[in-house]
Every structure is written in structure tokens, then in C-alpha cells.
Scaffold this active site. Structure first.
Site, short mmCIF file in Angstrom:
data_model
loop_
_atom_site.label_atom_id
_atom_site.label_comp_id
_atom_site.label_asym_id
_atom_site.label_seq_id
_atom_site.Cartn_x
_atom_site.Cartn_y
_atom_site.Cartn_z
N LYS A 129 29.94 15.49 -36.11
CA LYS A 129 29.87 14.06 -35.84
C LYS A 129 29.10 13.30 -36.93
O LYS A 129 28.46 13.92 -37.78
CB LYS A 129 29.26 13.82 -34.45
CG LYS A 129 30.04 14.55 -33.33
CD LYS A 129 31.42 13.98 -33.11
CE LYS A 129 32.41 14.88 -32.40
NZ LYS A 129 32.08 15.44 -31.12
C1 LIG Z 1 32.75 15.99 -29.77
C2 LIG Z 1 33.31 15.24 -28.65
C3 LIG Z 1 32.84 15.42 -27.34
C4 LIG Z 1 31.92 16.52 -26.95
O1 LIG Z 1 30.69 16.47 -27.59
P1 LIG Z 1 29.73 17.75 -27.54
O2 LIG Z 1 28.41 17.19 -27.99
O3 LIG Z 1 30.29 18.75 -28.51
O4 LIG Z 1 29.71 18.27 -26.17
C5 LIG Z 1 33.34 14.60 -26.35
N1 LIG Z 1 34.28 13.66 -26.61
C6 LIG Z 1 34.76 13.47 -27.85
C7 LIG Z 1 35.78 12.41 -28.07
C8 LIG Z 1 34.31 14.27 -28.90
O5 LIG Z 1 34.82 14.10 -30.12
#
Ligand SMILES: *Cc1c(COP(=O)(O)O)cnc(C)c1O
Length: 376
Positions: free
Chosen positions: A184
Site C-alpha cells: 500500500k
Molecule cells: C489490501 C486491501 C485490503 C486488506 O488489507 P490488509 O491490511 O491486507 O488486511 C482490503 N481491501 C482492499 C481494497 C485492499 O486493497
């Protein structure tokens, strides 16, 4: 051939590594002073008037947000068909029903009118996903939510630093969840944060984050509910503090690279499904392009292999939810979601991360040109 170009790569500086080593040597490595500082700094980043609760990942945070809002069996939650599976999985995990709606072909975001059409007497909440960091039309979504007395949990996993009509995503709104997973825009390796205006929800989220534990002044504690455990470590929070300090610069760099992609790919735009350009508020978590593989007489697998042969990694974000075994089994049909169905089949995520150079964008676009002309 030059180095392999992955579709994303986390940016961890030597200063961050030094900071992490200090935390490791400090004698306190799980939730402590670094988590407190990170939460305070995030609150400040979002303008100072929000309740902020960090979590160990966004999947757990979103599940506990549903629980904190009292959503469970018999309830429906509206989710876009084009998102990472976690958004809908957590709805199933609390015993509620994810009601999927199609998305716009270009923005990849769901539209307020489609959300409103999906509301029933059982609907309790809407979960907008700011796809690739492009904010959903939040004014319209909150207007729908208000008129139908629904809660809103924004899946802002892609959208830290994104702005909707000049306001930072998460600086307003009901319940907003950021992910700090390694891929992210801001990473803590694994991690997340919830920003809410509702102190009651924030308090419940803190209980749900750590065993349902309430501490007393005399050092003892009580357990108010059989909660799970989702706290962030100080090591992760230390990484997040550095990442936050440079977030705006990194997001700006992402925006420049996206602009270069648009310039380089514009000659192919009749042929490719480019994403929406958005405005300066776009966080550019990803650059996803639709390829007409049928017309190109090749499969997406062929394309991915051809790119890989040229030293370029690409992703696929995402298969549409109705294309996945779990949601297919719920009876969702492809014809209900023509846009998400096509995105799910044709999308390719091109490399985009702040350390990329303009020459890398050229390399990716040259490779696409070559492959497209070879096979057309
Ligand atoms: C990465 C992601 C998640 C989950 O995030 P985590 O921190 O890995 O649990 C949820 N929704 C979207 C759209 C994502 O890209």
C-alpha cells in the site's frame, strides 16, 4: 536485459531501518510508545478532529468495524463487485450478506444510483472502495446513507493521502479504514488504522482490538467481551511514522508517473481501457489498464508471460467478486455485473511505485506496444 521491474515495491529508507533497530533494542517491541505516537501523528495528518484506532491489518479492522456497528446475521451490506475479496469476506464472517453492485467501467468505483437501487429493508451499511486511490463520489454516497439511515464503512485501503473535493479521505465520514500492508501507499509491513467521528465506535474498536480488555487504575483488568487480538506492534508503528512523514511526496511521485503513463499510452487509448485520470486528489495506488485480449488473440496469461520475458512484472487487481468460488456459490451471475465482469477479465496492473524512473515507464509502454503489434 536490465533489472526485473516488479509491479510494486515498498520504499524503506536507511533512516527507517535505523529507527527500527532502535525500537528492537529498546526493550519494548509490541504496542507501546511508537503505536501511540503513530496514532497521534495520523490523527494530526487527518486534521486533528477524528478518533483513530490502529489495527494489525485492514481485514481484521473492517470485520471489527461491522461488529462495532452491531451488524450481523439478517443484515445486508452493499459492496462493489470490483474490489479485493476482503471487503466482502468480512461481511460474511460476521454472518451478514454482502450485496454486490456493479462498478463504472472507467473509474472502477460503484455509482451512488446503483448503490441506492440495491437498498432493501435489511440494508444496514454501505462499503465504498476507493479503487486504486480514486475517491468514490462521497457526497452522493453519504447523501444516500443519510436518507436511508445507513452506516458507511469506507474501505480506504488504497486511499491514504487521497483527497475528495480537496478534503483528505478519512478526515471526514462515518468509519474509514486504511490498510498499511506492504504493497500500500503507506506501509507498516502489515497494519491498518480506522478513522471515525464516532467516539462510541472508537471505544468498541479498542476493546475488539485487544481481548475485550478494560484496564483498571490499580493495574488489574476486566474482560468485557470475548474479543480477538489485532494490535499493531511498535516495530511496525515506527516504520509507519517515517512513511507518514514522506507520504505526500511519494503520492505526488506516483501522480507524476501516472501522468507519464497517460502520455505514453494515449496513442493506444482507442485500444486500451485506461483508468480515470481523476484530479490531484487521486492517490495512484495502482495503474490498471484493460486489454482486449480476445481481439488481441491472446490470453492474459500469454500477456503476463510476454511482459515477464521482458523483465516486467504485472498484477491483476482484481477478479470480480462474482467470479470467485465463494460468491459464485451465493448465486451471483456475471450478467448482473457487466462492467466488473469485463474488468475482472481484462485488467492488468502496470508497475507503479515511487522509486520508478521515467525510463521504467517508457520500458513498460514499449513492451506493451511490441506485444500488441506482434499479435494484432
Ligand atoms: C489490501 C486491501 C485490503 C486488506 O488489507 P490488509 O491490511 O491486507 O488486511 C482490503 N481491501 C482492499 C481494497 C485492499 O486493497
Amino acid at each position: 536485459m536490465s533489472d526485473f521491474l516488479p509491479f510494486t515495491r515498498p520504499l524503506i529508507t536507511e533512516d527507517t531501518i535505523k529507527g527500527v533497530v532502535e525500537v528492537l533494542r529498546s526493550g519494548w517491541i509490541t504496542s507501546g510508545p511508537q503505536v501511540q505516537a503513530f496514532e497521534d501523528e495520523l490523527t494530526g495528518y487527518l486534521g486533528g478532529n477524528r478518533f483513530l484506532v490502529s489495527y494489525s491489518h485492514a481485514t481484521g479492522a473492517m470485520e471489527e468495524c461491522l461488529r462495532a456497528l452491531g451488524i450481523g446475521p439478517g443484515d445486508e451490506v452493499i459492496v462493489p463487485d470490483m474490489t479485493f475479496a476482503a471487503t466482502a469476506n468480512v461481511v460474511l464472517r460476521v454472518g451478514a450478506k454482502p450485496v454486490l453492485v456493479d462498478v463504472d467501467l472507467v473509474s472502477r468505483n460503484f455509482l451512488p444510483e446503483d448503490v441506492e437501487a440495491a437498498i432493501t429493508a435489511r440494508t444496514r451499511a454501505i462499503m465504498p472502495v476507493h479503487f486504486a486511490g480514486l475517491p468514490v463520489d462521497l457526497d452522493a454516497i453519504y447523501d444516500v446513507a443519510e436518507r436511508h439511515r445507513l452506516r458507511v464503512i469506507e474501505d480506504a485501503a488504497h486511499a491514504i493521502g487521497a483527497r475528495y473535493r480537496k478534503r483528505l479521505v478519512g478526515s471526514f465520514g462515518d468509519v474509514v479504514v486504511f490498510s498499511f500492508h506492504a504493497n500500500k501507499n503507506l506501509t507498516t509491513i502489515e497494519g491498518a488504522a480506522v478513522s471515525t467521528a464516532d467516539d462510541d465506535v472508537a471505544e468498541r474498536l479498542r476493546l475488539l482490538r485487544f481481548h475485550g480488555q478494560q484496564k483498571a487504575e490499580d493495574g488489574t483488568h476486566d474482560i468485557l467481551m470475548p474479543a480477538s487480538k489485532y494490535n499493531l506492534s511498535d516495530v511496525s508503528a515506527r516504520i509507519g511514522r517515517d512513511q507518514l512523514a514522506t507520504l505526500n511526496d511519494r503520492n505526488q511521485r506516483r501522480g507524476q508517473l501516472a501522468k507519464s503513463y497517460f502520455q505514453r499510452l494515449s496513442s493506444l487509448c482507442e485500444f486500451l481501457g485506461l483508468p480515470a485520470a481523476g484530479d490531484s486528489g487521486h492517490a495512484w495506488h495502482m495503474f490498471t489498464v484493460l486489454f482486449p485480449f480476445e481481439r488481441m488473440a491472446m490470453t492474459r496469461g500469454d500477456f503476463v508471460r510476454a511482459m515477464r520475458k521482458r523483465g516486467i512484472g504485472v498484477g491483476c487487481h482484481y477478479p470480480a467478486l462474482h467470479q470467485l468460488t465463494v460468491y459464485k456459490a451465493m448465486g451471483y451471475e456475471p450478467t448482473t455485473f457487466p462492467n466488473a465482469d469485463r474488468i475482472g477479465k481484462e485488467t492488468v496492473t502496470l508497475p507503479l511505485f515511487p522509486e520508478m524512473e521515467e525510463a521504467d515507464v517508457d520500458r513498460v509502454c514499449d513492451a506493451i506496444n511490441e506485444i500488441a503489434h506482434e499479435r494484432r
